[in-house]
Design a protein around this motif. Structure first.
Motif, PDB file in Angstrom:
ATOM      1  N   LEU A  66       0.846  -1.188   0.000  1.00  0.00           N
ATOM      2  CA  LEU A  66       0.000   0.000   0.000  1.00  0.00           C
ATOM      3  C   LEU A  66       0.881   1.237   0.000  1.00  0.00           C
ATOM      4  CD1 LEU A  66      -2.805   1.377   0.436  1.00  0.00           C
ATOM      5  CD2 LEU A  66      -2.396   1.119   2.884  1.00  0.00           C
ATOM      6  N   GLY A  67       0.584   2.183  -0.877  1.00  0.00           N
ATOM      7  CA  GLY A  67       1.352   3.425  -0.939  1.00  0.00           C
ATOM      8  C   GLY A  67       0.446   4.633  -0.885  1.00  0.00           C
ATOM      9  N   TYR A  68       0.980   5.723  -0.342  1.00  0.00           N
ATOM     10  CA  TYR A  68       0.224   6.972  -0.198  1.00  0.00           C
ATOM     11  C   TYR A  68       1.191   8.142  -0.322  1.00  0.00           C
ATOM     12  CZ  TYR A  68      -2.160  10.881   1.985  1.00  0.00           C
ATOM     13  OH  TYR A  68      -2.690  12.118   2.236  1.00  0.00           O
ATOM     14  N   HIS A  74       4.926   8.429  -6.629  1.00  0.00           N
ATOM     15  CA  HIS A  74       5.436   8.213  -5.271  1.00  0.00           C
ATOM     16  C   HIS A  74       4.589   7.185  -4.516  1.00  0.00           C
ATOM     17  CE1 HIS A  74       7.674  12.351  -5.120  1.00  0.00           C
ATOM     18  NE2 HIS A  74       8.042  11.584  -6.141  1.00  0.00           N
ATOM     19  N   ALA A  75       3.276   7.243  -4.683  1.00  0.00           N
ATOM     20  CA  ALA A  75       2.402   6.253  -4.035  1.00  0.00           C
ATOM     21  C   ALA A  75       2.677   4.849  -4.590  1.00  0.00           C
ATOM     22  CB  ALA A  75       0.939   6.638  -4.236  1.00  0.00           C
ATOM     23  N   LEU A  92       5.121  -0.577  -4.079  1.00  0.00           N
ATOM     24  CA  LEU A  92       6.076  -1.593  -4.540  1.00  0.00           C
ATOM     25  C   LEU A  92       7.086  -1.940  -3.450  1.00  0.00           C
ATOM     26  CD1 LEU A  92       6.765  -0.262  -8.142  1.00  0.00           C
ATOM     27  CD2 LEU A  92       5.788  -2.500  -7.585  1.00  0.00           C
ATOM     28  N   LEU A  93       7.627  -0.909  -2.827  1.00  0.00           N
ATOM     29  CA  LEU A  93       8.618  -1.136  -1.771  1.00  0.00           C
ATOM     30  C   LEU A  93       8.014  -1.898  -0.600  1.00  0.00           C
ATOM     31  CD1 LEU A  93      10.367   2.362  -1.836  1.00  0.00           C
ATOM     32  CD2 LEU A  93      11.358   0.175  -2.595  1.00  0.00           C
ATOM     33  N   GLY A  94       6.798  -1.534  -0.209  1.00  0.00           N
ATOM     34  CA  GLY A  94       6.134  -2.219   0.892  1.00  0.00           C
ATOM     35  C   GLY A  94       5.871  -3.682   0.596  1.00  0.00           C
ATOM     36  N   ASN A 110      -3.088   7.392  -3.775  1.00  0.00           N
ATOM     37  CA  ASN A 110      -2.818   6.131  -3.090  1.00  0.00           C
ATOM     38  C   ASN A 110      -2.777   5.016  -4.123  1.00  0.00           C
ATOM     39  OD1 ASN A 110      -5.617   5.216  -3.373  1.00  0.00           O
ATOM     40  ND2 ASN A 110      -6.094   6.648  -1.729  1.00  0.00           N
ATOM     41  N   ALA A 111      -2.103   3.946  -3.746  1.00  0.00           N
ATOM     42  CA  ALA A 111      -1.940   2.814  -4.671  1.00  0.00           C
ATOM     43  C   ALA A 111      -1.828   1.521  -3.892  1.00  0.00           C
ATOM     44  CB  ALA A 111      -0.687   3.019  -5.526  1.00  0.00           C
ATOM     45  N   VAL A 112      -2.340   0.473  -4.490  1.00  0.00           N
ATOM     46  CA  VAL A 112      -2.191  -0.881  -3.981  1.00  0.00           C
ATOM     47  C   VAL A 112      -1.549  -1.699  -5.104  1.00  0.00           C
ATOM     48  CG1 VAL A 112      -3.391  -2.935  -3.113  1.00  0.00           C
ATOM     49  CG2 VAL A 112      -4.231  -0.656  -2.520  1.00  0.00           C
ATOM     50  N   VAL A 113      -0.537  -2.474  -4.738  1.00  0.00           N
ATOM     51  CA  VAL A 113       0.203  -3.298  -5.688  1.00  0.00           C
ATOM     52  C   VAL A 113       0.147  -4.748  -5.239  1.00  0.00           C
ATOM     53  CG1 VAL A 113       2.498  -3.783  -6.608  1.00  0.00           C
ATOM     54  CG2 VAL A 113       1.766  -1.428  -6.321  1.00  0.00           C
TER      55      VAL A 113
END
Length: 157
Positions: free
Chosen positions: A6-8, A43-44, A49-51, A150-153
């Motif tokens: 999850l990114g924000y 950035h999100a 991706l990193l998470g 926000n993004a979910v990968v």
């Protein structure tokens, strides 16, 4: 094996800056304030991706205290992160994301964003979702003071 991330991100809108979201320069009277180009969507996605890969966050990898990232192109940062994710043996299954902005309208720019991001991430375009939302004139985003994403990968090995 599957991993979810999850990114924000959020950045303040200011004068005398380009507005770049999803790797696309958007026509607007203001741009996003940041050490890099402040591309909130990228950035999100980077943080998602990193998470998912169990790596450090964007601020650790690309600190705003490091002058080499001043005005950095976030697409270049995304390419670097994607290489790290691939080195860990992961492939992106899909990405779902939101850009939250009261203005400008994002829908006209989304096809180009999808084209750029799918190419960078070696992803079929149907596995990349970018949606545009507003805050219904509520909070800093709704008052046109900021834009967030926000993004979910989903990664798979």
């Amino acid at each position: 094996m599957f991993k979810i991330g999850l990114g924000y991100d959020i950045h303040k809108l200011v004068e005398n800056r380009d507005l770049i979201i999803g790797g696309v320069k958007i026509t607007h009277e203001k741009g996003l304030l940041g050490h890099s180009d402040a591309d909130v969507l990228v950035h999100a996605i980077i943080d998602a991706l990193l998470g998912a890969a169990g790596l450090a966050d964007i601020g650790t990898l690309f600190p705003d205290t490091d002058p080499k990232y001043k005005d950095a192109d976030s697409i270049v940062l995304l390419k670097n992160v994607f290489e790290l994710v691939k080195k860990k043996g992961y492939k992106i299954n899909n990405i779902d994301s939101n850009i939250i902005a009261q203005a400008p309208k994002m829908m006209p720019y989304i096809p180009k964003m999808k084209e750029i991001l799918a190419k960078v991430l070696d992803l079929d375009i149907e596995n990349l979702s970018i949606k545009a939302k507003t805050k219904e004139k509520l909070d800093a985003v709704g008052e046109k003071l900021a834009i967030e994403a926000n993004a979910v990968v989903l990664l798979e090995k």
